[in-house]
Design a protein around this motif. Sequence first.
Motif, PDB file in Angstrom:
ATOM      1  N   LYS A  15     -16.162 -34.638 -13.485  1.00  0.00           N
ATOM      2  CA  LYS A  15     -17.030 -33.617 -12.915  1.00  0.00           C
ATOM      3  C   LYS A  15     -17.335 -32.572 -13.989  1.00  0.00           C
ATOM      4  O   LYS A  15     -16.491 -32.264 -14.833  1.00  0.00           O
ATOM      5  CB  LYS A  15     -16.352 -32.909 -11.735  1.00  0.00           C
ATOM      6  CG  LYS A  15     -15.917 -33.829 -10.626  1.00  0.00           C
ATOM      7  CD  LYS A  15     -17.083 -34.190  -9.769  1.00  0.00           C
ATOM      8  CE  LYS A  15     -16.595 -34.994  -8.567  1.00  0.00           C
ATOM      9  NZ  LYS A  15     -17.641 -35.714  -7.930  1.00  0.00           N
ATOM     10  N   THR A  17     -17.587 -29.458 -13.590  1.00  0.00           N
ATOM     11  CA  THR A  17     -16.675 -28.331 -13.394  1.00  0.00           C
ATOM     12  C   THR A  17     -15.367 -28.557 -14.146  1.00  0.00           C
ATOM     13  O   THR A  17     -14.850 -27.646 -14.781  1.00  0.00           O
ATOM     14  CB  THR A  17     -16.404 -28.109 -11.896  1.00  0.00           C
ATOM     15  OG1 THR A  17     -17.657 -27.896 -11.244  1.00  0.00           O
ATOM     16  CG2 THR A  17     -15.500 -26.926 -11.658  1.00  0.00           C
ATOM     17  N   SER A  20     -15.996 -28.151 -17.839  1.00  0.00           N
ATOM     18  CA  SER A  20     -16.204 -26.741 -18.130  1.00  0.00           C
ATOM     19  C   SER A  20     -14.868 -25.995 -18.175  1.00  0.00           C
ATOM     20  O   SER A  20     -14.593 -25.238 -19.109  1.00  0.00           O
ATOM     21  CB  SER A  20     -17.112 -26.117 -17.077  1.00  0.00           C
ATOM     22  OG  SER A  20     -17.247 -24.734 -17.285  1.00  0.00           O
ATOM     23  N   ASP A  21     -14.038 -26.211 -17.172  1.00  0.00           N
ATOM     24  CA  ASP A  21     -12.728 -25.557 -17.132  1.00  0.00           C
ATOM     25  C   ASP A  21     -11.860 -25.966 -18.317  1.00  0.00           C
ATOM     26  O   ASP A  21     -11.182 -25.140 -18.916  1.00  0.00           O
ATOM     27  CB  ASP A  21     -11.996 -25.885 -15.826  1.00  0.00           C
ATOM     28  CG  ASP A  21     -12.641 -25.266 -14.605  1.00  0.00           C
ATOM     29  OD1 ASP A  21     -13.454 -24.328 -14.772  1.00  0.00           O
ATOM     30  OD2 ASP A  21     -12.351 -25.728 -13.494  1.00  0.00           O
ATOM     31  N   ARG A  27     -20.730 -24.392 -17.295  1.00  0.00           N
ATOM     32  CA  ARG A  27     -21.388 -25.544 -16.665  1.00  0.00           C
ATOM     33  C   ARG A  27     -22.859 -25.614 -17.058  1.00  0.00           C
ATOM     34  O   ARG A  27     -23.381 -26.687 -17.332  1.00  0.00           O
ATOM     35  CB  ARG A  27     -21.246 -25.471 -15.143  1.00  0.00           C
ATOM     36  CG  ARG A  27     -19.829 -25.688 -14.659  1.00  0.00           C
ATOM     37  CD  ARG A  27     -19.738 -25.817 -13.147  1.00  0.00           C
ATOM     38  NE  ARG A  27     -20.618 -24.937 -12.411  1.00  0.00           N
ATOM     39  CZ  ARG A  27     -20.271 -23.787 -11.865  1.00  0.00           C
ATOM     40  NH1 ARG A  27     -19.032 -23.367 -11.947  1.00  0.00           N
ATOM     41  NH2 ARG A  27     -21.140 -23.058 -11.206  1.00  0.00           N
TER      42      ARG A  27
END
Length: 66
Positions: A15, A17, A20-21, A27
């Motif tokens: 994903k 997300t 990105s994390d 994102r």
Amino acid sequence: MRSYLKEIIENRGIKITWLSDRSGVSRNTIHTYINGGVPALDKAYAIAKALELPVYEIWKDEETAE
């Protein structure tokens, strides 16, 4: 330069997300790179580190791209 980021993410079932994390890259910025934007070197390395891949496996020179 051709980006294989979309294919890598899809093949791994990752994903945006999560990436990105894990990478610290927003994102929206990742979406820009998926759509052909050229990453800043620090962001390219952060994404590559998160994916545990060399940068040149994600963004390839068009002349050497498969």
